[in-house]
Every structure is written in structure tokens, then in C-alpha cells.
Enzyme design. Structure first.
Site, mmCIF file in Angstrom:
data_model
loop_
_atom_site.group_PDB
_atom_site.id
_atom_site.type_symbol
_atom_site.label_atom_id
_atom_site.label_comp_id
_atom_site.label_asym_id
_atom_site.label_seq_id
_atom_site.Cartn_x
_atom_site.Cartn_y
_atom_site.Cartn_z
ATOM 1 N N GLU A 193 41.379 46.757 34.529
ATOM 2 C CA GLU A 193 41.195 45.358 34.095
ATOM 3 C C GLU A 193 42.151 45.035 32.945
ATOM 4 O OE1 GLU A 193 36.981 44.336 33.796
ATOM 5 O OE2 GLU A 193 36.746 44.670 35.946
ATOM 6 N N GLU A 315 36.146 48.292 42.106
ATOM 7 C CA GLU A 315 34.816 48.002 41.542
ATOM 8 C C GLU A 315 34.195 46.887 42.353
ATOM 9 O OE1 GLU A 315 34.458 47.448 37.285
ATOM 10 O OE2 GLU A 315 35.969 48.999 36.901
#
Ligand code: AHR
Length: 511
Positions: A193, A315
Site C-alpha cells: 500500500e 489482500e
């Protein structure tokens, strides 16, 4: 006359609503469903590692080998976990791997700043993780620190874990720490991220950083290392486009995507106490995965029409409020039939997009978010999500067979979703499996599956269902929800017919 038309219209409506049809193209298989689509994710977060997978070598109450819980490993082996991502998540970009090697009493403690500022004593580090993966039979996927690390640090990690003996100070260090031969570590993430907790970078900036880090990750073992870029959040197609355009494809094997089925980031709602409207919203979020994968893939097609670079949805899963009385930063949540619906539909989407999606990692494996296993001291519980992953593991490395689904709508007010979802594959032994989900909270769905290009003589199946959507497996009642034999499918005249109960998952085997 008007009445006749009205009657005909109503009848047509009833019939159209009553039957769902699926066309199975049994001779049109082309792409392999990479087993890594059934991958998992373990972060230093809450009780995923400590208490979940690892209880420490000195624990005499909970059976373990080198500190790793045997009950959890045993359950995970049955799942056939193909790949396990570690150590984060957000934690990865704060993690300095050298803190987690060598004699345990010399390892420094740090604060886990992302997840509750709790003490991280580094007693579970690289050697412990990679040895555990070997026991599990899962391939490790190491998530490198790009946010607060250095290219040298990541390059050293590659050497420490994968380079042959005696080739650098890092391989000497590995030997000193009791491991002579390298492990097999193919999958490497370059940050996590990067647009958020991994450094709040802009896509162009990250693309440059990626190129720099990737340059110094050298493989010297038998296997080339597989580099995965920190991917987009949800529908940030510009992120994917920038990476595909700016990073040379010979240093890029996959681009990540993260997507959580969350009702709203401000008001996630209870994992177990929810009404049908909230369930519906969760399913809307989960089914967005179809559009996300399709549109990220379309962007990638522009730059990589031969599909060399993969999507890794590293994810995904449902995200709710933590269980009452637990640490808000530990993300511990129960897991109901709603989660079984998320898992079944999402895995069908990944199977059907296996030409581009080559890996996915459910968040997270134990005690965090949509976990497959929950632990409480010496007790463990297998969640409904565990059972879906186990039922679906027949698809791992099988050839995907295309299915065309015409489904009834599952409606809520003016909104509608497709009630039925499906995917199919043919395994190496010639068996065909079809996985089916009915997300409708109250209506059973009658399904006709027309089979093209094959003839089968037998069908058997398993079902996961329960009498309430909110049902879950607890430490007091761990087997409330478990798969059962499903004998309701009838085979004849080149078609299969069956009825799927409300909110159920069925996997059929055809021979
Ligand atoms: O899975 C929990 C967190 O969600 C991860 O650490 C992060 O990558 C994501 O935002």
C-alpha cells in the site's frame, strides 16, 4: 385480451424467475487456475502470529514444534495453503528483517506502531517463518520494506534467504543462524500500500522507487525471483496504469490489488449482528471484485496483451467491527455464513479471471479479519470461510472451464444483484468440479446446468449451509457449520439439475 397479455406476462415473469441456467463448456478449457489464488496472508497484527500461528518454543500447554502451533498447522495443511504472504500489510514497511534473526535474547524489541503500539519482541522472524512454510508446504511470499527501508536491506534479505552457501556475508550469517541451505523464496513484494501506510507515495514516485529496489534484488538460486508491485486500492486504475507504463516488464511479474468488503470505513458494523440490508451491502462490496479485476486487467491489456504480468489480489476479505471487548487495533472478528458468501463468490470471480489473476491472499489467515482459523488459548475454531476454502481447493492448478451464468436477481429495494455465481474446472485426474453459490438470503435457486462438450456418468457433491445467515462456529460450538454431503444434483440428458438453498455454497464433482 388485455387480461390474457397480463396473465402471459405474469407467467413469463414467474418462469423467468424460477429457473437459473448455466452453460458449462466442458471442452473449452484453456487457462490454469493458479493454485496461488487460494493463498493467505499473515501479518504481525493482533493475534495472527503471536498466539495464532506461534506460541513460543517454551509453551508447554499448547502442542507446538519450534513454537509453531501443531493444531493450526494441521488444519491449514488440510486447506492446502499454496502461498503465505508475510510480515505485512502495513507492518511490512516498518519491519527491519535483521531485527528478527539470530539468538532470540539478542533480538531487539520494537513498537508495532500500526497495530496498537504493542511490543514486538521479534521472536518470530525470517527463520521461523520460512521454516513454518516448509512444514506447511506453502510457498513464502515476503513483503519487503520499501517505505522505511533501503534497497541494500531488501537486497540483503534476498541474499540471506535464497543465495547459495558461502557466496556473501549474508549467506554466512544464515549459516551462523543454523540454516545452511537457502530456502525457496520465489515471491517478493516491493512494499505494501505504497499509496497509504507504505509511504503515501504518488504512483510515478513509487514506480521509480520500485525500479530502484527491483534492480538490486538479484536471484542467484535456481529459481528467478518473482517481483510483485504494491498495487492499487480498489478502483484506482490510474495506479495500475502508471506502474504498467513506467516499470519495465522484465522487472515486474505482478501488480497487486487490495479490496475489502466493508460496509463503510466509518461504520463497519458487527461481524455477527447484522440485518439483511447490511448483508446485502456487504455482498455488493464483495461482488465489486468482478468489475475491479476486469478493469485493472483491461488497463494491463493495453501494455501487456500477452498477459505476462499478473494481478495479485494480495489482500481481500470482509472487514467489520472488532468483537466487543477486544483490542480495536487487533482486528479480531467472528466469521458467519455472510463470510462464506464473500469467499465463495470471490473465489468464483478469481477462477473465472485466472488468465490474469495468478495470486490472491485472503486477509488474514488466523485471528485477524476474515480468518480461516480462530484461536483462544488451546482451543481452535475453523470458520465457515475455512470450509469454503477447503471445498474449493479442488480447483487448485486445474484447467478453468468457462461457464455462462443466467441468474435470477436478488433484490433489495431498487437494487439488484445476481443470486447465483459459479465457476468450474477440470483437474489433472479428469474430474470436473463446479462451485456454486446462492447469495439470496431467503429464496432457494433452482438451477439447470447444460453441459456442452463432455458427457458425465456420475455426480456427487458437498454443501455448506446453515439455518441463519448470522450463524458462526464458536469455541463452545465449533462444528455448528461444516460441509455435508449433497445428493441433490440430478444428471441426465446432458444436463444437471439442482436446487441451491438460500445462502449456500455447493461444490459438485462430475466424472
Ligand atoms: O489487513 C490489514 C491491513 O489492511 C493491512 O495491514 C494493510 O495492507 C491494509 O490496509
Amino acid at each position: 385480451m388485455k387480461r390474457i397479455f397480463l396473465l402471459a406476462g405474469i407467467c413469463a415473469g414467474i418462469f423467468a424467475n424460477a429457473q437459473n441456467t448455466i452453460v458449462l463448456q466442458a471442452d473449452k478449457g484453456k487457462d490454469i487456475i493458479n493454485k496461488n489464488i487460494y493463498g493467505h496472508f499473515a501479518e504481525h497484527l493482533g493475534h495472527c502470529i503471536y498466539g495464532g500461528l506461534f506460541v513460543g518454543e517454551n509453551n508447554t500447554r499448547i502442542p507446538n514444534k519450534d513454537g509453531v502451533r501443531l493444531d493450526v498447522i494441521d488444519a491449514l495443511k488440510k486447506l492446502k495453503v499454496p502461498v503465505l504472504r508475510w510480515p505485512g500489510g502495513c507492518f511490512a514497511d516498518t519491519y527491519h528483517w535483521k531485527d528478527g534473526i539470530g539468538p532470540k535474547k539478542e533480538r531487539p524489541s520494537i513498537l508495532n506502531v500500526w497495530w496498537g503500539n504493542v511490543k514486538e519482541d521479534n521472536s518470530f522472524g525470517t527463520n521461523e517463518f520460512l521454516n513454518m512454510c516448509e512444514v506447511l508446504g506453502a510457498e513464502p511470499y515476503l513483503s519487503g520494506n520499501v517505505g522505511s527501508g533501503t534497497p541494500q536491506e531488501l537486497s540483503d534479505w534476498v541474499k540471506y534467504t535464497t543465495h547459495p552457501n558461502g557466496t556473501s556475508p549474508m549467506t554466512d550469517l544464515r549459516q551462523k543462524n543454523g540454516r545452511a541451505n537457502p530456502w525457496q523464496v520465489k515471491y517478493w513484494g516491493l512494499g505494501n500500500e505504497a499509496w497509504g501506510c507504505g509511504g503515501n507515495m504518488k504512483p510515478d514516485y513509487y514506480a521509480n522507487i520500485y525500479r530502484q529496489y527491483a534492480t538490486f534484488m538479484t536471484s542467484a538460486g535456481k529459481e528467478r525471483i518473482y517481483r510483485i508491485a504494491s498495487g492499487a486500492s480498489d478502483a484506482d486504475y490510474n495506479w495500475t496504469e502508471t506502474l504498467m507504463r513506467e516499470i519495465p516488464h522484465n522487472m515486474l511479474d505482478a501488480v497487486g490489488v487490495h479490496h475489502y468488503s466493508v460496509i463503510s470505513w466509518n461504520k463497519k458494523g458487527s461481524a455477527t449482528a447484522f440485518d439483511e440490508e447490511l448483508y446485502y451491502t456487504t455482498m455488493q462490496r464483495a461482488l465489486e471484485m468482478e468489475e475491479l479485476v476486469s478493469r485493472h486487467a483491461a488497463v494491463m491489456d493495453k501494455y501487456d496483451p500477452n498477459k505476462r504480468v499478473a494481478i495479485a489480489v494480495d489482500e481481500w476479505g470482509g472487514w467489520y467491527d472488532v468483537e466487543p471487548g477486544t483490542n480495536g487495533a487487533f482486528l479480531y472478528q467472528q466469521n458467519t455464513m455472510r463470510d462464506a458468501m464473500i469467499a465463495g463468490t470471490t473465489l468464483n470471480i478469481f477462477n473465472n479471471h485466472c488468465d490474469r489473476v495468478k495470486m490472491a491472499n485472503l486477509a488474514q489467515i488466523v485471528n485477524v479479519l476474515q480468518a480461516v482459523v480462530l484461536t483462544n488459548e488451546e482451543k481452535i475454531v475453523l470458520t465457515p470461510t475455512y470450509h469454503v476454502m477447503e471445498m474449493y481447493n479442488v480447483h487448485q492448478d486445474a484447467t478453468m472451464l468457462p461457464v455462462a451464468v443466467t441468474s435470477n436477481d436478488y433484490k433489495m429495494g431498487k437494487e439488484k444483484l445476481k443470486a447465483v455465481s459459479a465457476s468450474a474446472s477440470k483437474d489433472k485426474n479428469g474430474k470436473t468440479h463446479i462451485s456454486l453459490v446462492n447469495i439470496d438470503a431467503s429464496k432457494a435457486q433452482d438451477i439447470t446446468i447444460n453441459i456442452e462438450g463432455a458427457s458425465y456418468t456420475s455426480v456427487s457433491g458437498r454443501i455448506l449451509s446453515s439455518d441463519k445467515l448470522q450463524n458462526y462456529n464458536s469455541f463452545e460450538n465449533p462444528d455448528k457449520i461444516r460441509p455435508a454431503a449433497f445428493n441433490g444434483a440430478k444428471l441426465g440428458d446432458g444436463r444437471l439439475t439442482l436446487s441451491l438453498p438460500p445462502f449456500s455454497v455447493v461444490v459438485l464433482e462430475l466424472k
